[in-house]
Design a protein around this motif. Structure first.
Motif, short mmCIF file in Angstrom:
data_model
loop_
_atom_site.label_atom_id
_atom_site.label_comp_id
_atom_site.label_asym_id
_atom_site.label_seq_id
_atom_site.Cartn_x
_atom_site.Cartn_y
_atom_site.Cartn_z
N ILE A 144 20.93 2.86 77.22
CA ILE A 144 20.71 2.61 78.65
C ILE A 144 20.25 3.90 79.35
O ILE A 144 19.34 3.90 80.18
CB ILE A 144 22.00 2.07 79.31
N ALA A 145 20.87 5.01 78.96
CA ALA A 145 20.48 6.29 79.56
C ALA A 145 19.03 6.63 79.22
O ALA A 145 18.30 7.18 80.05
CB ALA A 145 21.41 7.39 79.08
N ASN A 201 31.68 -6.65 84.70
CA ASN A 201 30.97 -6.36 85.95
C ASN A 201 31.95 -6.36 87.12
O ASN A 201 32.69 -7.33 87.30
CB ASN A 201 29.88 -7.41 86.17
N VAL A 202 31.99 -5.29 87.85
CA VAL A 202 32.88 -5.23 89.02
C VAL A 202 32.07 -4.82 90.24
O VAL A 202 31.15 -4.01 90.14
CB VAL A 202 34.04 -4.23 88.84
N ASP A 246 18.92 -2.99 89.90
CA ASP A 246 18.52 -2.67 91.27
C ASP A 246 17.12 -2.05 91.28
O ASP A 246 16.44 -2.04 92.31
CB ASP A 246 19.47 -1.64 91.91
N PHE A 247 16.70 -1.51 90.16
CA PHE A 247 15.49 -0.70 90.13
C PHE A 247 14.44 -1.16 89.13
O PHE A 247 13.32 -0.68 89.14
CB PHE A 247 15.83 0.78 89.86
N ASP A 264 23.04 -5.37 85.18
CA ASP A 264 23.73 -5.52 86.47
C ASP A 264 24.89 -4.53 86.57
O ASP A 264 25.07 -3.86 87.59
CB ASP A 264 24.28 -6.94 86.63
N ILE A 265 25.69 -4.45 85.51
CA ILE A 265 26.86 -3.56 85.53
C ILE A 265 26.42 -2.11 85.76
O ILE A 265 27.03 -1.39 86.54
CB ILE A 265 27.63 -3.65 84.18
N THR A 266 25.38 -1.71 85.08
CA THR A 266 24.93 -0.32 85.20
C THR A 266 24.06 -0.11 86.43
O THR A 266 23.63 1.01 86.70
CB THR A 266 24.13 0.08 83.95
N ARG A 267 23.78 -1.18 87.14
CA ARG A 267 22.96 -1.19 88.37
C ARG A 267 21.51 -0.80 88.08
O ARG A 267 20.78 -0.41 88.98
CB ARG A 267 23.60 -0.29 89.44
N LEU A 268 21.13 -0.95 86.82
CA LEU A 268 19.72 -0.75 86.49
C LEU A 268 18.86 -1.84 87.11
O LEU A 268 17.70 -1.61 87.45
CB LEU A 268 19.53 -0.80 84.97
N TRP A 295 31.52 -3.02 76.46
CA TRP A 295 31.09 -2.77 77.84
C TRP A 295 32.17 -3.18 78.85
O TRP A 295 32.89 -4.15 78.63
CB TRP A 295 29.82 -3.56 78.15
N LEU A 321 12.49 5.28 83.18
CA LEU A 321 12.32 4.81 84.56
C LEU A 321 12.04 5.99 85.49
O LEU A 321 11.14 5.95 86.33
CB LEU A 321 13.57 4.06 85.00
N LEU A 339 23.75 12.32 82.58
CA LEU A 339 22.49 11.94 83.25
C LEU A 339 22.88 11.70 84.70
O LEU A 339 23.49 10.68 85.03
CB LEU A 339 21.92 10.68 82.61
N MET A 356 31.08 6.15 84.15
CA MET A 356 30.17 5.97 85.28
C MET A 356 30.92 6.42 86.52
O MET A 356 32.12 6.21 86.63
CB MET A 356 29.76 4.50 85.39
N TRP A 404 25.99 8.91 84.65
CA TRP A 404 26.79 8.61 83.47
C TRP A 404 27.06 9.88 82.69
O TRP A 404 26.24 10.79 82.64
CB TRP A 404 26.04 7.64 82.55
N ILE A 423 24.50 -6.45 81.47
CA ILE A 423 24.65 -4.99 81.31
C ILE A 423 23.76 -4.26 82.33
O ILE A 423 24.17 -3.26 82.93
CB ILE A 423 24.28 -4.55 79.87
N LEU A 463 32.67 2.92 81.37
CA LEU A 463 31.60 1.92 81.33
C LEU A 463 31.44 1.33 79.94
O LEU A 463 31.18 0.14 79.78
CB LEU A 463 30.29 2.60 81.76
N VAL A 472 16.83 4.74 81.52
CA VAL A 472 16.78 5.37 82.85
C VAL A 472 15.85 6.58 82.84
O VAL A 472 15.11 6.82 83.80
CB VAL A 472 18.19 5.79 83.31
N GLN A 508 21.27 5.51 92.15
CA GLN A 508 21.97 5.35 93.43
C GLN A 508 22.31 6.70 94.06
O GLN A 508 22.87 6.75 95.14
CB GLN A 508 23.26 4.52 93.26
#
Lengths: 120, 262
Positions: A62-63, B39-40, A99-100, A93-97, B36, A69, B176, B147, B157, A91, B137, A66, B66
């Motif tokens: 995932i990193a 989701n929260v 959003d972008f 969604d959880i990592t908020r990826l 993992w 990205l 990162l 995270m 992260w 996943i 995470l 990013v 963010q």
């Protein structure tokens, strides 16, 4: 580290498509980076990462996504994604990826979505 | 921090615990699903750690996009040779995570398991502790990732991993991150030095624990994105450093209120 990730690059409409397969983890860094460089070489407005044949992504993977990205953003280029299973959509969604990165069901819907400016 | 070699767990025992933890994925379920966090929307801190987690409860987690400042990838590695396998390293690291931190800093986590929310207290060196936290995470038997929440110095992260190459096992910390708001961005060069001291000391302690004294930690920094994300400048509202100071200053008022309540 030996990578279990493979990537191929092709063009579909306005999109440069990076089709990934195997496992996206820390060992995929060079594969992903080289594939992005190849995809961006002709200056397309958007690069699509297609995960349809990916069966494993860990947090290091995932990193890496990013990093791609961020590099694309710095070059003024969009990155979108397709082919994610429900699990990896969660996943993202959880990592908020998510959003972008605009997510599409598959390459065709991404290609038409990019042209129409419509989400998946 | 002092690590007592006598406390080291026999390697055979570690190997057993790794094998016991591994289980095949359920049919139709991704094999990494259990690794993992769920989701929260907002983080919660259990009652026992509520006092330490005042800057964490109710916050959202923040990925690198963010944050506000430039995006950095920083990597710390230390070579451990054949003293330990990657799986043994990660088992030990998870089990003693807070013990490896430099003196004066506190990790309030119980277990390094996906979804765990751990308040932390970071020694700023200015006579004040900055209270914030992390969400676990991701965690498998070769890596785990934190995270950060709103208000943390950095949005992003932190991944702790072990991998084998021709020279044996290497331990790695890779962050990162973007500084979370304009104030943290202004303090980046100070925070960068603090981070170097913190993680290098941590890795030396980890190495000593697995039988590698006086280890040399290598660091590599890569500027991934030089652009700032100005629409996130309002993150300063959650700034944990400012809120930690306010929390400290308001302590007498809280004591008086508690006294009246009793």
């Amino acid at each position: 580290m030996t990578s279990k990730c493979e990537a191929t690059v092709r063009t579909v409409g306005n999109l440069s498509v990076v089709s990934l397969s195997g496992e996206v983890d820390g060992s995929a860094a060079h594969v992903l980076s080289a594939a992005y460089e190849q995809a961006a070489a002709d200056g397309p407005p958007a690069v699509l990462l297609d995960f349809a044949a990916v069966d494993y992504i860990n947090s290091t993977g995932i990193a890496l996504i990013v990093s791609v990205l961020a590099k694309a953003r710095s070059e003024g280029r969009r990155v979108v994604a397709s082919g994610l299973s429900d699990h990896y959509r969660l996943i993202f969604d959880i990592t908020r990826l998510s959003d972008f990165i605009q997510l599409y069901a598959d390459v065709d819907s991404a290609a038409s979505g990019i042209n129409e400016g419509a989400p998946a | 921090m002092t690590i007592d070699p006598e406390q080291a767990i026999p390697l055979e025992q570690i190997e057993l615990s790794v094998h016991e933890a591994a289980s095949p994925a359920e049919p139709g379920k991704a094999r990494d699903a259990a690794f993992w966090a769920p989701n929260v929307t907002r983080l919660t801190v259990d009652a026992d750690r509520a006092a330490a987690g005042f800057n964490v409860a109710g916050k959202r987690v923040t990925g690198p996009q963010q944050g506000f400042g430039r995006l950095w990838q920083r990597t710390y590695t230390v070579k451990l040779g054949s003293s330990v396998s990657p799986q043994q390293l990660i088992t030990e690291w998870k089990d003693h995570f807070g013990d490896f931190w430099p003196k004066g800093n506190r990790f309030h986590g119980l277990l390094i398991t996906p979804g765990e929310v751990a308040p932390i207290a970071v020694n700023t060196g200015a006579g004040m502790k900055l209270s914030t936290g992390v969400l676990v995470l991701y965690a498998d038997d070769e890596s785990f990732t934190f995270m950060t929440p709103q208000g943390h110095m950095f949005a992003g992260w932190i991944t702790f991993s072990g991998f084998a190459d021709g020279a044996g096992t290497t331990a790695q910390i890779q962050v990162l991150i973007r500084p979370n708001d304009p104030i943290y961005e202004l303090g980046w060069f100070v925070m960068r030095r603090m981070e170097d001291r913190f993680w290098k000391a941590t890795m030396v302690n980890v190495a000593a624990h697995v039988g590698v004294p006086n280890a040399v930690v290598e660091e590599h920094t890569n500027l991934v994105d030089k652009h700032r994300i100005w629409r996130n400048a309002g993150n300063v509202w959650h700034n944990a450093a400012i809120r930690s100071v306010l929390h400290l200053l308001s302590a007498p008022i809280r004591r008086i209120r508690r006294g009246r309540a009793h």
